[in-house]
Motif scaffolding. Sequence first.
Motif, PDB file in Angstrom:
ATOM      1  N   UNK A  88      -4.329   3.657  12.308  1.00  0.00           N
ATOM      2  CA  UNK A  88      -4.141   2.955  11.035  1.00  0.00           C
ATOM      3  C   UNK A  88      -2.664   2.945  10.672  1.00  0.00           C
ATOM      4  N   UNK A  89      -2.162   1.751  10.305  1.00  0.00           N
ATOM      5  CA  UNK A  89      -0.785   1.601   9.849  1.00  0.00           C
ATOM      6  C   UNK A  89      -0.810   1.075   8.432  1.00  0.00           C
ATOM      7  N   UNK A  90      -0.310   1.866   7.498  1.00  0.00           N
ATOM      8  CA  UNK A  90      -0.348   1.478   6.085  1.00  0.00           C
ATOM      9  C   UNK A  90       0.611   0.325   5.814  1.00  0.00           C
ATOM     10  N   UNK A  91       0.217  -0.533   4.885  1.00  0.00           N
ATOM     11  CA  UNK A  91       1.085  -1.641   4.482  1.00  0.00           C
ATOM     12  C   UNK A  91       2.280  -1.109   3.707  1.00  0.00           C
ATOM     13  N   UNK A  92       3.403  -1.757   3.881  1.00  0.00           N
ATOM     14  CA  UNK A  92       4.599  -1.364   3.143  1.00  0.00           C
ATOM     15  C   UNK A  92       4.640  -2.065   1.794  1.00  0.00           C
ATOM     16  N   UNK A  93       5.447  -1.525   0.923  1.00  0.00           N
ATOM     17  CA  UNK A  93       5.602  -2.138  -0.383  1.00  0.00           C
ATOM     18  C   UNK A  93       5.072  -1.257  -1.493  1.00  0.00           C
ATOM     19  N   UNK A  94       5.408  -1.628  -2.714  1.00  0.00           N
ATOM     20  CA  UNK A  94       4.980  -0.855  -3.876  1.00  0.00           C
ATOM     21  C   UNK A  94       3.547  -1.198  -4.230  1.00  0.00           C
ATOM     22  N   UNK A  95       2.869  -0.244  -4.860  1.00  0.00           N
ATOM     23  CA  UNK A  95       1.499  -0.480  -5.292  1.00  0.00           C
ATOM     24  C   UNK A  95       1.476  -1.413  -6.499  1.00  0.00           C
ATOM     25  N   UNK A  96       0.454  -2.240  -6.603  1.00  0.00           N
ATOM     26  CA  UNK A  96       0.331  -3.114  -7.772  1.00  0.00           C
ATOM     27  C   UNK A  96       0.187  -2.295  -9.049  1.00  0.00           C
ATOM     28  N   UNK A  97       0.629  -2.856 -10.149  1.00  0.00           N
ATOM     29  CA  UNK A  97       0.494  -2.189 -11.442  1.00  0.00           C
ATOM     30  C   UNK A  97      -0.974  -1.965 -11.761  1.00  0.00           C
ATOM     31  N   UNK A  98      -1.315  -0.749 -12.179  1.00  0.00           N
ATOM     32  CA  UNK A  98      -2.690  -0.424 -12.530  1.00  0.00           C
ATOM     33  C   UNK A  98      -3.550   0.019 -11.370  1.00  0.00           C
ATOM     34  N   UNK A  99      -2.978   0.083 -10.159  1.00  0.00           N
ATOM     35  CA  UNK A  99      -3.742   0.521  -8.974  1.00  0.00           C
ATOM     36  C   UNK A  99      -4.255   1.935  -9.175  1.00  0.00           C
ATOM     37  N   UNK A 100      -5.558   2.133  -8.971  1.00  0.00           N
ATOM     38  CA  UNK A 100      -6.176   3.452  -9.164  1.00  0.00           C
ATOM     39  C   UNK A 100      -5.734   4.451  -8.104  1.00  0.00           C
ATOM     40  N   UNK A 101      -5.237   3.979  -6.974  1.00  0.00           N
ATOM     41  CA  UNK A 101      -4.740   4.888  -5.942  1.00  0.00           C
ATOM     42  C   UNK A 101      -5.813   5.561  -5.113  1.00  0.00           C
ATOM     43  N   UNK A 102      -7.054   5.020  -5.127  1.00  0.00           N
ATOM     44  CA  UNK A 102      -8.124   5.653  -4.351  1.00  0.00           C
ATOM     45  C   UNK A 102      -8.190   5.112  -2.934  1.00  0.00           C
ATOM     46  N   UNK A 103      -7.483   4.009  -2.678  1.00  0.00           N
ATOM     47  CA  UNK A 103      -7.479   3.420  -1.342  1.00  0.00           C
ATOM     48  C   UNK A 103      -6.113   2.891  -0.980  1.00  0.00           C
ATOM     49  N   UNK A 104      -5.890   2.742   0.299  1.00  0.00           N
ATOM     50  CA  UNK A 104      -4.603   2.286   0.817  1.00  0.00           C
ATOM     51  C   UNK A 104      -4.853   1.149   1.805  1.00  0.00           C
ATOM     52  N   UNK A 105      -4.162   0.023   1.613  1.00  0.00           N
ATOM     53  CA  UNK A 105      -4.347  -1.105   2.512  1.00  0.00           C
ATOM     54  C   UNK A 105      -3.466  -0.947   3.746  1.00  0.00           C
TER      55      UNK A 105
END
Length: 374
Positions: A88-105
């Motif tokens: 698995x390779x995580x996507x780069x970039x900042x998380x969207x505003x309001x992201x709950x942070x329970x998953x990673x694309x």
Amino acid sequence: MDKQELVVRALHTIQGHGLDVYAFFIRGGDIMKIADISRVERDERDLLKGFQRPEIQQHVKEIVEYLDQGNVLFPNSLILAMSPGVRFTASRGTRPSGDEGVGQTGTLTIPVFEAGSRVAWIVDGQQRSLALSRSTNQAFPVPVVAFVSDSLEVQREQFVLVNKAKPLPRRLIDELLPETRNILLPRDLRKRKVPSELCNWLNRNNKSPFYNLIKRPSDKKEDSTAVITDTSVVEMIRQSLSNPLGALAPYKPTDTEPGDIDAMCTILVTYWAVVRDVFPDAWGKDPRQSRLMHSAGILAMGVLMDRIYARLSGANESYASVRREVEKVAPYCRWTSGVWESIGLRWNDIESTSQDKKRLQDALVRAYTSEARK
């Protein structure tokens, strides 16, 4: 093979004790390129392998016919167990505003190997996966949830839990239960685990009178000597454990104590060795030739076991003293010929109905009670 790996967009999270879990979509025709079906069977060392039941051909055919219609809705996700060979390779970039942070694309790379060596195993959705591989609609997108673990114990555990509320054969669940971790099972499955563990032990230990006589779902041998259906042995043990006065009840596990498996094994081996020796002409035969090997006979003798041990000292009781008690009912028994006088049934008229089982149990208990009073 035209490609050596599949690359899909996926959502990643972590559950349990650090297990990676992924959710993604894949073409239906690619499922069987990355996943094997692990059939339940036993190897040459008699160790349990796999967990899946046989293919249900009619069910698969019906799904294929549905998929082949073209524009269909098929949102039911498959569940796969994957080895750590996926990447698995995580996507780069900042998380969207309001992201709950329970998953990673990110991107999940799945190696593609030959059948029998694939990187994934189907935990739930065997029939659907087979249908998808046979459908003309090979590009149909299918949702998948996959957890990463090459532990067969974890895979079996998830298989049992996922299929608990579905019409999965009870015998298959019972054979798989001893191979799972007890602490994570629901209470009702934990109660079924010990009887199935004892049934496994009785069938596989050469000191047991039931050695190689019990039919289990994994038994594929053409020359098998098994004649007793495992459900009758499991139920016999379960009833003894659940009866407060049962022979095995004093040794059963509780919420705080693991139970004394050795003591239960000792009682079962001693008692059923006596039964085998008191009724040698009825032991080990096909149930059509001996009702002692029939579910009605096993359950009835199990009830008698509880009555006998209620008078004896438990796991420390000797073979000789147990035999003296069993011999008291021998003159009344008609396992292979004749008529059970107290219930007016020929030996082979006894069937697996609840009424016949109760009649036979009552007949043995009455005979034993009468003789014990003399």
